[in-house]
Design a protein around this motif. Structure first.
Motif, PDB file in Angstrom:
ATOM      1  N   PHE A  94     -13.754  -3.691  -0.380  1.00  8.43           N
ATOM      2  CA  PHE A  94     -13.649  -2.474  -1.184  1.00  8.43           C
ATOM      3  C   PHE A  94     -15.058  -1.922  -1.421  1.00  8.43           C
ATOM      4  O   PHE A  94     -15.726  -2.340  -2.360  1.00  8.43           O
ATOM      5  CB  PHE A  94     -12.965  -2.767  -2.523  1.00  8.43           C
ATOM      6  CG  PHE A  94     -11.526  -3.144  -2.390  1.00  8.43           C
ATOM      7  CD1 PHE A  94     -10.530  -2.179  -2.474  1.00  8.43           C
ATOM      8  CD2 PHE A  94     -11.147  -4.463  -2.194  1.00  8.43           C
ATOM      9  CE1 PHE A  94      -9.201  -2.521  -2.365  1.00  8.43           C
ATOM     10  CE2 PHE A  94      -9.814  -4.811  -2.074  1.00  8.43           C
ATOM     11  CZ  PHE A  94      -8.838  -3.839  -2.158  1.00  8.43           C
ATOM     12  N   CYS A  96      -6.530  -1.242  -7.560  1.00  7.62           N
ATOM     13  CA  CYS A  96      -5.481  -1.529  -6.574  1.00  7.62           C
ATOM     14  C   CYS A  96      -4.541  -2.631  -7.060  1.00  7.62           C
ATOM     15  O   CYS A  96      -3.326  -2.562  -6.844  1.00  7.62           O
ATOM     16  CB  CYS A  96      -6.118  -1.919  -5.240  1.00  7.62           C
ATOM     17  SG  CYS A  96      -6.942  -0.553  -4.393  1.00  7.62           S
ATOM     18  N   TYR A 115     -12.753  -1.039  -7.987  1.00  8.14           N
ATOM     19  CA  TYR A 115     -11.790  -0.505  -7.016  1.00  8.14           C
ATOM     20  C   TYR A 115     -10.682  -1.519  -6.768  1.00  8.14           C
ATOM     21  O   TYR A 115      -9.488  -1.185  -6.769  1.00  8.14           O
ATOM     22  CB  TYR A 115     -12.527  -0.154  -5.731  1.00  8.14           C
ATOM     23  CG  TYR A 115     -11.712   0.580  -4.684  1.00  8.14           C
ATOM     24  CD1 TYR A 115     -10.403   0.993  -4.907  1.00  8.14           C
ATOM     25  CD2 TYR A 115     -12.273   0.887  -3.434  1.00  8.14           C
ATOM     26  CE1 TYR A 115      -9.684   1.662  -3.932  1.00  8.14           C
ATOM     27  CE2 TYR A 115     -11.561   1.565  -2.462  1.00  8.14           C
ATOM     28  CZ  TYR A 115     -10.264   1.936  -2.716  1.00  8.14           C
ATOM     29  OH  TYR A 115      -9.551   2.601  -1.750  1.00  8.14           O
ATOM     30  N   ASP A 131      -8.021   2.515   1.425  1.00  9.67           N
ATOM     31  CA  ASP A 131      -8.176   1.195   2.025  1.00  9.67           C
ATOM     32  C   ASP A 131      -6.868   0.719   2.659  1.00  9.67           C
ATOM     33  O   ASP A 131      -5.791   1.229   2.363  1.00  9.67           O
ATOM     34  CB  ASP A 131      -8.604   0.184   0.953  1.00  9.67           C
ATOM     35  CG  ASP A 131      -7.467  -0.130  -0.004  1.00  9.67           C
ATOM     36  OD1 ASP A 131      -6.784  -1.152   0.180  1.00  9.67           O
ATOM     37  OD2 ASP A 131      -7.236   0.676  -0.927  1.00  9.67           O
ATOM     38  N   ASN A 182       0.817  -1.210   0.000  1.00 10.11           N
ATOM     39  CA  ASN A 182       0.000   0.000   0.000  1.00 10.11           C
ATOM     40  C   ASN A 182       0.855   1.267   0.000  1.00 10.11           C
ATOM     41  O   ASN A 182       0.334   2.365  -0.185  1.00 10.11           O
ATOM     42  CB  ASN A 182      -0.923   0.021   1.221  1.00 10.11           C
ATOM     43  CG  ASN A 182      -1.913  -1.127   1.226  1.00 10.11           C
ATOM     44  OD1 ASN A 182      -1.655  -2.179   0.673  1.00 10.11           O
ATOM     45  ND2 ASN A 182      -3.044  -0.943   1.868  1.00 10.11           N
ATOM     46  N   ASP A 194       0.918   4.708  -2.648  1.00  9.56           N
ATOM     47  CA  ASP A 194      -0.321   5.067  -3.333  1.00  9.56           C
ATOM     48  C   ASP A 194      -1.218   5.857  -2.388  1.00  9.56           C
ATOM     49  O   ASP A 194      -0.998   5.888  -1.180  1.00  9.56           O
ATOM     50  CB  ASP A 194      -1.034   3.845  -3.931  1.00  9.56           C
ATOM     51  CG  ASP A 194      -1.646   2.915  -2.892  1.00  9.56           C
ATOM     52  OD1 ASP A 194      -1.698   1.711  -3.149  1.00  9.56           O
ATOM     53  OD2 ASP A 194      -2.091   3.401  -1.816  1.00  9.56           O
ATOM     54  N   SER A 239      -2.216  -1.120  -9.605  1.00 15.93           N
ATOM     55  CA  SER A 239      -1.251  -0.206  -9.006  1.00 15.93           C
ATOM     56  C   SER A 239      -0.209  -0.941  -8.174  1.00 15.93           C
ATOM     57  O   SER A 239       0.992  -0.709  -8.313  1.00 15.93           O
ATOM     58  CB  SER A 239      -1.982   0.815  -8.127  1.00 15.93           C
ATOM     59  OG  SER A 239      -1.084   1.646  -7.445  1.00 15.93           O
ATOM     60  N   ARG A 240      -0.657  -1.856  -7.317  1.00 18.22           N
ATOM     61  CA  ARG A 240       0.236  -2.474  -6.333  1.00 18.22           C
ATOM     62  C   ARG A 240       0.937  -3.726  -6.842  1.00 18.22           C
ATOM     63  O   ARG A 240       2.090  -3.980  -6.485  1.00 18.22           O
ATOM     64  CB  ARG A 240      -0.559  -2.812  -5.068  1.00 18.22           C
ATOM     65  CG  ARG A 240      -1.137  -1.587  -4.393  1.00 18.22           C
ATOM     66  CD  ARG A 240      -2.155  -1.939  -3.328  1.00 18.22           C
ATOM     67  NE  ARG A 240      -2.799  -0.718  -2.837  1.00 18.22           N
ATOM     68  CZ  ARG A 240      -3.858  -0.703  -2.040  1.00 18.22           C
ATOM     69  NH1 ARG A 240      -4.407  -1.846  -1.646  1.00 18.22           N
ATOM     70  NH2 ARG A 240      -4.395   0.440  -1.654  1.00 18.22           N
ATOM     71  N   PHE A 260      -4.630   5.534  -1.978  1.00 20.32           N
ATOM     72  CA  PHE A 260      -5.940   4.951  -1.729  1.00 20.32           C
ATOM     73  C   PHE A 260      -6.229   4.886  -0.227  1.00 20.32           C
ATOM     74  O   PHE A 260      -5.318   4.787   0.593  1.00 20.32           O
ATOM     75  CB  PHE A 260      -6.045   3.564  -2.345  1.00 20.32           C
ATOM     76  CG  PHE A 260      -5.837   3.552  -3.834  1.00 20.32           C
ATOM     77  CD1 PHE A 260      -6.569   4.384  -4.657  1.00 20.32           C
ATOM     78  CD2 PHE A 260      -4.896   2.721  -4.413  1.00 20.32           C
ATOM     79  CE1 PHE A 260      -6.386   4.392  -6.024  1.00 20.32           C
ATOM     80  CE2 PHE A 260      -4.703   2.716  -5.791  1.00 20.32           C
ATOM     81  CZ  PHE A 260      -5.449   3.552  -6.595  1.00 20.32           C
TER      82      PHE A 260
END
Length: 333
Positions: A270, A285, A281, A231, A224, A227, A288-289, A229
Protein backbone atom coordinates in the motif's frame (compact mmCIF):
# COMPACT_ATOMS: atom_id res chain seq x y z
CA UNK A 1 22.35 -21.59 4.99
CA UNK A 2 21.10 -18.43 3.24
CA UNK A 3 17.51 -18.47 2.03
CA UNK A 4 17.08 -17.19 -1.54
CA UNK A 5 14.42 -14.58 -2.30
CA UNK A 6 12.64 -17.04 -4.62
CA UNK A 7 12.93 -20.02 -2.27
CA UNK A 8 9.86 -21.30 -0.41
CA UNK A 9 9.40 -19.33 2.79
CA UNK A 10 10.58 -21.35 5.82
CA UNK A 11 7.44 -20.35 7.74
CA UNK A 12 5.55 -22.96 5.73
CA UNK A 13 3.11 -20.56 4.09
CA UNK A 14 3.79 -21.98 0.62
CA UNK A 15 4.69 -18.54 -0.69
CA UNK A 16 8.05 -17.36 -1.96
CA UNK A 17 10.33 -15.97 0.72
CA UNK A 18 10.30 -12.49 -0.92
CA UNK A 19 6.48 -12.42 -0.76
CA UNK A 20 6.22 -13.58 2.85
CA UNK A 21 8.58 -13.29 5.80
CA UNK A 22 11.61 -11.63 4.25
CA UNK A 23 11.05 -8.43 6.24
CA UNK A 24 10.62 -10.42 9.45
CA UNK A 25 13.60 -12.65 8.74
CA UNK A 26 16.76 -11.16 10.28
CA UNK A 27 16.19 -12.14 13.90
CA UNK A 28 14.58 -15.60 13.43
CA UNK A 29 17.00 -16.49 10.64
CA UNK A 30 19.98 -15.40 12.72
CA UNK A 31 18.71 -17.45 15.64
CA UNK A 32 18.40 -20.52 13.43
CA UNK A 33 21.93 -20.04 12.05
CA UNK A 34 23.34 -19.61 15.57
CA UNK A 35 21.58 -22.74 16.75
CA UNK A 36 22.90 -24.79 13.84
CA UNK A 37 26.42 -23.47 14.27
CA UNK A 38 26.39 -24.48 17.95
CA UNK A 39 25.13 -27.94 17.08
CA UNK A 40 27.77 -28.36 14.37
CA UNK A 41 30.51 -27.19 16.72
CA UNK A 42 29.52 -29.96 19.12
CA UNK A 43 29.14 -32.54 16.32
CA UNK A 44 31.66 -31.66 13.57
CA UNK A 45 31.63 -35.08 11.93
CA UNK A 46 27.96 -35.28 10.95
CA UNK A 47 27.16 -37.02 7.70
CA UNK A 48 25.16 -35.23 4.98
CA UNK A 49 22.00 -37.13 5.96
CA UNK A 50 22.54 -36.30 9.62
CA UNK A 51 23.14 -32.64 8.75
CA UNK A 52 19.92 -32.48 6.72
CA UNK A 53 18.00 -34.12 9.56
CA UNK A 54 19.49 -31.61 12.01
CA UNK A 55 18.51 -28.66 9.80
CA UNK A 56 14.99 -30.02 9.41
CA UNK A 57 14.67 -30.54 13.17
CA UNK A 58 15.98 -27.08 14.05
CA UNK A 59 13.81 -25.41 11.42
CA UNK A 60 10.70 -27.21 12.63
CA UNK A 61 11.59 -26.39 16.22
CA UNK A 62 11.92 -22.70 15.41
CA UNK A 63 8.75 -22.63 13.32
CA UNK A 64 6.83 -24.04 16.28
CA UNK A 65 8.05 -21.35 18.67
CA UNK A 66 5.70 -18.48 19.59
CA UNK A 67 6.69 -15.21 17.95
CA UNK A 68 6.01 -11.83 19.47
CA UNK A 69 5.26 -10.16 16.13
CA UNK A 70 2.55 -12.79 15.56
CA UNK A 71 1.02 -12.06 18.99
CA UNK A 72 2.26 -15.39 20.31
CA UNK A 73 1.42 -17.59 17.34
CA UNK A 74 4.15 -19.71 15.80
CA UNK A 75 5.01 -19.54 12.10
CA UNK A 76 3.43 -22.95 11.59
CA UNK A 77 0.20 -21.96 13.32
CA UNK A 78 -0.05 -18.79 11.28
CA UNK A 79 0.71 -20.68 8.06
CA UNK A 80 -2.20 -23.00 8.79
CA UNK A 81 -4.60 -20.09 9.24
CA UNK A 82 -3.42 -18.48 6.02
CA UNK A 83 -3.34 -21.55 3.78
CA UNK A 84 -5.27 -24.52 5.12
CA UNK A 85 -8.68 -25.51 3.73
CA UNK A 86 -11.65 -24.29 5.72
CA UNK A 87 -12.22 -27.69 7.34
CA UNK A 88 -8.55 -28.15 8.31
CA UNK A 89 -8.00 -24.98 10.35
CA UNK A 90 -6.18 -25.58 13.63
CA UNK A 91 -6.63 -24.01 17.06
CA UNK A 92 -10.12 -22.99 16.02
CA UNK A 93 -13.62 -24.42 16.06
CA UNK A 94 -16.27 -22.86 13.83
CA UNK A 95 -19.83 -23.66 14.86
CA UNK A 96 -23.27 -22.88 13.53
CA UNK A 97 -25.17 -20.85 16.16
CA UNK A 98 -28.67 -22.07 16.99
CA UNK A 99 -30.19 -18.63 16.51
CA UNK A 100 -29.29 -16.81 13.29
CA UNK A 101 -32.00 -14.17 13.54
CA UNK A 102 -29.40 -11.45 14.19
CA UNK A 103 -27.48 -12.14 10.97
CA UNK A 104 -28.53 -9.98 7.99
CA UNK A 105 -26.86 -12.35 5.53
CA UNK A 106 -28.68 -15.42 6.81
CA UNK A 107 -32.03 -13.68 7.13
CA UNK A 108 -31.75 -12.39 3.56
CA UNK A 109 -30.78 -15.86 2.34
CA UNK A 110 -33.86 -17.24 4.05
CA UNK A 111 -36.03 -14.74 2.16
CA UNK A 112 -34.47 -15.82 -1.14
CA UNK A 113 -35.02 -19.51 -0.41
CA UNK A 114 -38.57 -18.98 0.82
CA UNK A 115 -39.40 -17.03 -2.34
CA UNK A 116 -38.17 -19.91 -4.48
CA UNK A 117 -39.91 -22.57 -2.37
CA UNK A 118 -43.22 -20.75 -2.72
CA UNK A 119 -42.88 -20.92 -6.51
CA UNK A 120 -41.86 -24.58 -6.96
CA UNK A 121 -38.14 -23.96 -6.71
CA UNK A 122 -37.54 -20.80 -8.76
CA UNK A 123 -38.55 -17.17 -9.19
CA UNK A 124 -38.14 -14.58 -11.91
CA UNK A 125 -35.11 -12.28 -11.85
CA UNK A 126 -35.11 -8.71 -13.13
CA UNK A 127 -33.94 -7.98 -16.66
CA UNK A 128 -30.56 -7.10 -15.15
CA UNK A 129 -30.38 -10.43 -13.33
CA UNK A 130 -31.11 -8.99 -9.89
CA UNK A 131 -33.55 -10.10 -7.23
CA UNK A 132 -37.14 -8.90 -7.78
CA UNK A 133 -38.38 -5.68 -6.19
CA UNK A 134 -40.86 -7.40 -3.89
CA UNK A 135 -38.07 -9.48 -2.34
CA UNK A 136 -35.97 -6.34 -1.87
CA UNK A 137 -38.92 -4.75 -0.09
CA UNK A 138 -39.24 -7.73 2.26
CA UNK A 139 -35.52 -7.51 3.04
CA UNK A 140 -35.87 -3.77 3.72
CA UNK A 141 -38.57 -4.45 6.28
CA UNK A 142 -36.16 -6.59 8.32
CA UNK A 143 -33.74 -3.71 8.86
CA UNK A 144 -35.07 -2.57 12.27
CA UNK A 145 -34.49 -6.06 13.68
CA UNK A 146 -30.71 -5.91 13.33
CA UNK A 147 -28.23 -4.34 15.72
CA UNK A 148 -26.35 -3.36 12.59
CA UNK A 149 -29.19 -1.05 11.57
CA UNK A 150 -28.24 2.06 13.55
CA UNK A 151 -27.79 4.90 11.04
CA UNK A 152 -27.93 8.68 11.08
CA UNK A 153 -29.29 8.83 7.55
CA UNK A 154 -32.56 7.68 6.06
CA UNK A 155 -32.53 3.95 5.29
CA UNK A 156 -33.19 4.57 1.59
CA UNK A 157 -29.67 5.94 1.10
CA UNK A 158 -27.80 3.67 3.49
CA UNK A 159 -25.62 0.75 2.52
CA UNK A 160 -28.27 -1.69 3.61
CA UNK A 161 -31.49 -0.76 1.88
CA UNK A 162 -32.67 0.74 -1.38
CA UNK A 163 -35.27 0.50 -4.08
CA UNK A 164 -33.46 -2.37 -5.81
CA UNK A 165 -30.72 -4.88 -5.21
CA UNK A 166 -28.02 -2.62 -6.64
CA UNK A 167 -28.67 -0.10 -3.86
CA UNK A 168 -28.86 -2.70 -1.12
CA UNK A 169 -25.27 -3.79 -0.50
CA UNK A 170 -25.90 -6.44 2.14
CA UNK A 171 -28.64 -8.11 0.10
CA UNK A 172 -26.52 -7.98 -3.07
CA UNK A 173 -23.62 -9.47 -1.14
CA UNK A 174 -25.88 -12.27 0.14
CA UNK A 175 -27.11 -13.13 -3.33
CA UNK A 176 -23.52 -13.37 -4.63
CA UNK A 177 -22.49 -15.62 -1.74
CA UNK A 178 -25.48 -17.90 -2.31
CA UNK A 179 -24.51 -18.21 -5.96
CA UNK A 180 -20.84 -18.94 -5.11
CA UNK A 181 -21.94 -21.55 -2.56
CA UNK A 182 -24.12 -23.33 -5.13
CA UNK A 183 -27.28 -22.64 -3.16
CA UNK A 184 -28.96 -20.70 -5.99
CA UNK A 185 -28.24 -20.30 -9.69
CA UNK A 186 -29.56 -18.12 -12.51
CA UNK A 187 -30.89 -19.80 -15.64
CA UNK A 188 -33.12 -18.42 -18.37
CA UNK A 189 -34.01 -15.35 -16.38
CA UNK A 190 -35.00 -17.18 -13.21
CA UNK A 191 -33.25 -17.96 -9.94
CA UNK A 192 -33.43 -21.67 -9.09
CA UNK A 193 -32.60 -23.77 -6.05
CA UNK A 194 -31.70 -27.42 -6.46
CA UNK A 195 -33.83 -30.25 -5.09
CA UNK A 196 -31.07 -31.13 -2.62
CA UNK A 197 -31.05 -27.54 -1.34
CA UNK A 198 -34.84 -27.59 -1.01
CA UNK A 199 -34.61 -30.79 1.04
CA UNK A 200 -31.91 -29.34 3.27
CA UNK A 201 -33.99 -26.25 3.84
CA UNK A 202 -37.06 -28.30 4.70
CA UNK A 203 -35.25 -30.62 7.12
CA UNK A 204 -32.59 -28.39 8.68
CA UNK A 205 -33.77 -24.85 8.07
CA UNK A 206 -31.51 -21.93 7.23
CA UNK A 207 -28.81 -23.22 9.63
CA UNK A 208 -27.81 -25.82 7.03
CA UNK A 209 -26.28 -23.10 4.87
CA UNK A 210 -24.40 -21.09 7.49
CA UNK A 211 -21.01 -22.80 7.14
CA UNK A 212 -21.07 -23.06 3.31
CA UNK A 213 -21.97 -19.37 3.07
CA UNK A 214 -19.29 -18.43 5.61
CA UNK A 215 -16.63 -20.43 3.77
CA UNK A 216 -17.25 -18.70 0.43
CA UNK A 217 -17.38 -15.32 2.19
CA UNK A 218 -13.93 -15.91 3.66
CA UNK A 219 -12.24 -17.69 0.76
CA UNK A 220 -14.02 -17.17 -2.58
CA UNK A 221 -15.83 -13.83 -2.53
CA UNK A 222 -13.73 -11.00 -3.98
CA UNK A 223 -13.24 -8.66 -1.02
CA UNK A 224 -12.20 -5.83 -3.33
CA UNK A 225 -15.63 -5.89 -4.96
CA UNK A 226 -17.89 -2.91 -4.22
CA UNK A 227 -15.10 -0.49 -3.29
CA UNK A 228 -13.31 2.15 -5.33
CA UNK A 229 -9.74 1.66 -4.16
CA UNK A 230 -6.96 1.28 -6.73
CA UNK A 231 -5.05 -1.56 -5.08
CA UNK A 232 -5.49 -5.24 -5.86
CA UNK A 233 -4.27 -6.53 -2.50
CA UNK A 234 -6.01 -9.68 -1.28
CA UNK A 235 -6.75 -9.50 2.46
CA UNK A 236 -8.49 -12.88 2.64
CA UNK A 237 -5.41 -14.88 3.77
CA UNK A 238 -5.29 -12.72 6.91
CA UNK A 239 -8.96 -12.97 7.91
CA UNK A 240 -8.49 -15.40 10.82
CA UNK A 241 -5.57 -13.49 12.29
CA UNK A 242 -7.63 -10.28 12.12
CA UNK A 243 -10.68 -11.99 13.60
CA UNK A 244 -8.64 -13.52 16.43
CA UNK A 245 -7.06 -10.21 17.35
CA UNK A 246 -10.37 -8.36 17.16
CA UNK A 247 -12.06 -10.96 19.34
CA UNK A 248 -9.16 -10.85 21.79
CA UNK A 249 -8.82 -7.07 21.95
CA UNK A 250 -12.27 -5.80 21.00
CA UNK A 251 -10.65 -2.77 19.35
CA UNK A 252 -10.47 -2.31 15.59
CA UNK A 253 -7.56 0.15 15.55
CA UNK A 254 -5.48 -2.03 17.85
CA UNK A 255 -6.13 -5.02 15.59
CA UNK A 256 -4.96 -3.01 12.57
CA UNK A 257 -1.72 -2.08 14.37
CA UNK A 258 -1.07 -5.74 15.12
CA UNK A 259 -1.67 -6.67 11.47
CA UNK A 260 0.87 -4.03 10.42
CA UNK A 261 3.42 -5.44 12.87
CA UNK A 262 2.85 -9.08 11.88
CA UNK A 263 2.81 -8.52 8.11
CA UNK A 264 5.17 -5.71 7.03
CA UNK A 265 5.21 -7.15 3.51
CA UNK A 266 1.44 -6.58 3.36
CA UNK A 267 1.89 -2.95 4.45
CA UNK A 268 4.49 -2.41 1.72
CA UNK A 269 1.87 -3.21 -0.92
CA UNK A 270 0.00 0.00 0.00
CA UNK A 271 2.08 2.97 -1.21
CA UNK A 272 1.58 6.40 0.39
CA UNK A 273 -1.26 8.30 -1.28
CA UNK A 274 -4.17 10.60 -0.49
CA UNK A 275 -5.16 8.29 2.36
CA UNK A 276 -1.87 8.97 4.13
CA UNK A 277 0.74 6.41 5.13
CA UNK A 278 0.69 2.81 3.89
CA UNK A 279 -0.50 1.79 7.36
CA UNK A 280 -3.41 4.24 7.14
CA UNK A 281 -4.35 3.01 3.66
CA UNK A 282 -4.26 -0.62 4.82
CA UNK A 283 -6.41 0.32 7.81
CA UNK A 284 -9.04 1.89 5.56
CA UNK A 285 -9.15 -1.23 3.39
CA UNK A 286 -9.47 -3.49 6.45
CA UNK A 287 -12.37 -1.43 7.77
CA UNK A 288 -14.10 -1.42 4.39
CA UNK A 289 -13.54 -5.02 3.29
CA UNK A 290 -13.27 -6.96 6.53
CA UNK A 291 -15.18 -4.98 9.15
CA UNK A 292 -18.02 -3.57 7.08
CA UNK A 293 -18.54 -5.98 4.20
CA UNK A 294 -17.87 -9.11 6.18
CA UNK A 295 -18.30 -8.84 9.93
CA UNK A 296 -21.10 -6.26 9.90
CA UNK A 297 -23.03 -7.85 7.05
CA UNK A 298 -22.95 -11.15 8.94
CA UNK A 299 -24.05 -9.52 12.20
CA UNK A 300 -20.82 -10.47 13.98
CA UNK A 301 -20.03 -6.93 15.10
CA UNK A 302 -21.42 -3.42 14.95
CA UNK A 303 -19.59 -0.15 14.84
CA UNK A 304 -20.92 2.91 16.64
CA UNK A 305 -22.34 5.14 13.91
CA UNK A 306 -24.46 7.22 16.29
CA UNK A 307 -27.48 9.30 15.37
CA UNK A 308 -28.99 12.70 16.05
CA UNK A 309 -32.04 13.76 18.04
CA UNK A 310 -32.58 17.35 17.01
CA UNK A 311 -29.14 18.89 17.44
CA UNK A 312 -28.01 16.43 20.07
CA UNK A 313 -25.83 13.52 19.02
CA UNK A 314 -26.84 10.25 20.66
CA UNK A 315 -24.51 7.27 20.93
CA UNK A 316 -25.28 4.32 18.68
CA UNK A 317 -24.94 0.65 19.46
CA UNK A 318 -21.62 -0.95 18.82
CA UNK A 319 -19.26 -3.76 19.66
CA UNK A 320 -18.87 -7.49 19.28
CA UNK A 321 -22.19 -9.26 18.93
CA UNK A 322 -23.03 -12.63 20.57
CA UNK A 323 -23.10 -14.28 17.14
CA UNK A 324 -19.34 -13.80 16.78
CA UNK A 325 -18.50 -15.52 20.05
CA UNK A 326 -20.98 -18.31 19.32
CA UNK A 327 -19.42 -18.98 15.92
CA UNK A 328 -15.66 -18.75 16.45
CA UNK A 329 -13.93 -20.53 19.34
CA UNK A 330 -10.18 -19.90 19.31
CA UNK A 331 -7.90 -22.16 21.33
CA UNK A 332 -5.25 -19.46 21.62
CA UNK A 333 -5.49 -16.26 23.65
Amino acid sequence: MKIGRNDPCPCGSGKKYKHCCIDNAPKPHAQLVDSLEQALAMNPNLSLDELNALIQHKTMQQNNQPRAEFCGLSSNQLANWMNAPFNELELLTIRTPDDLSGSPVMRYLELILDEAMEQDGSFKATAKGNLPAKLVKKASELLPEFAIAEFETEPSISDYVGSNEDKFDALHYTRILADLAGIIYLRKGRYHIKKTVQKQHQTQGINAFFLPMLEVAATKFNWNYMDGFDDNVDLRPFWLFMLWRLQSRGAINQMIKEVCTAFPMLVSQFPPNEFGTPEAYLGICIKSRFIKRFLEFWGFITRNPGRFSGKERLPGKGGIQPLLMQTFHFEVK
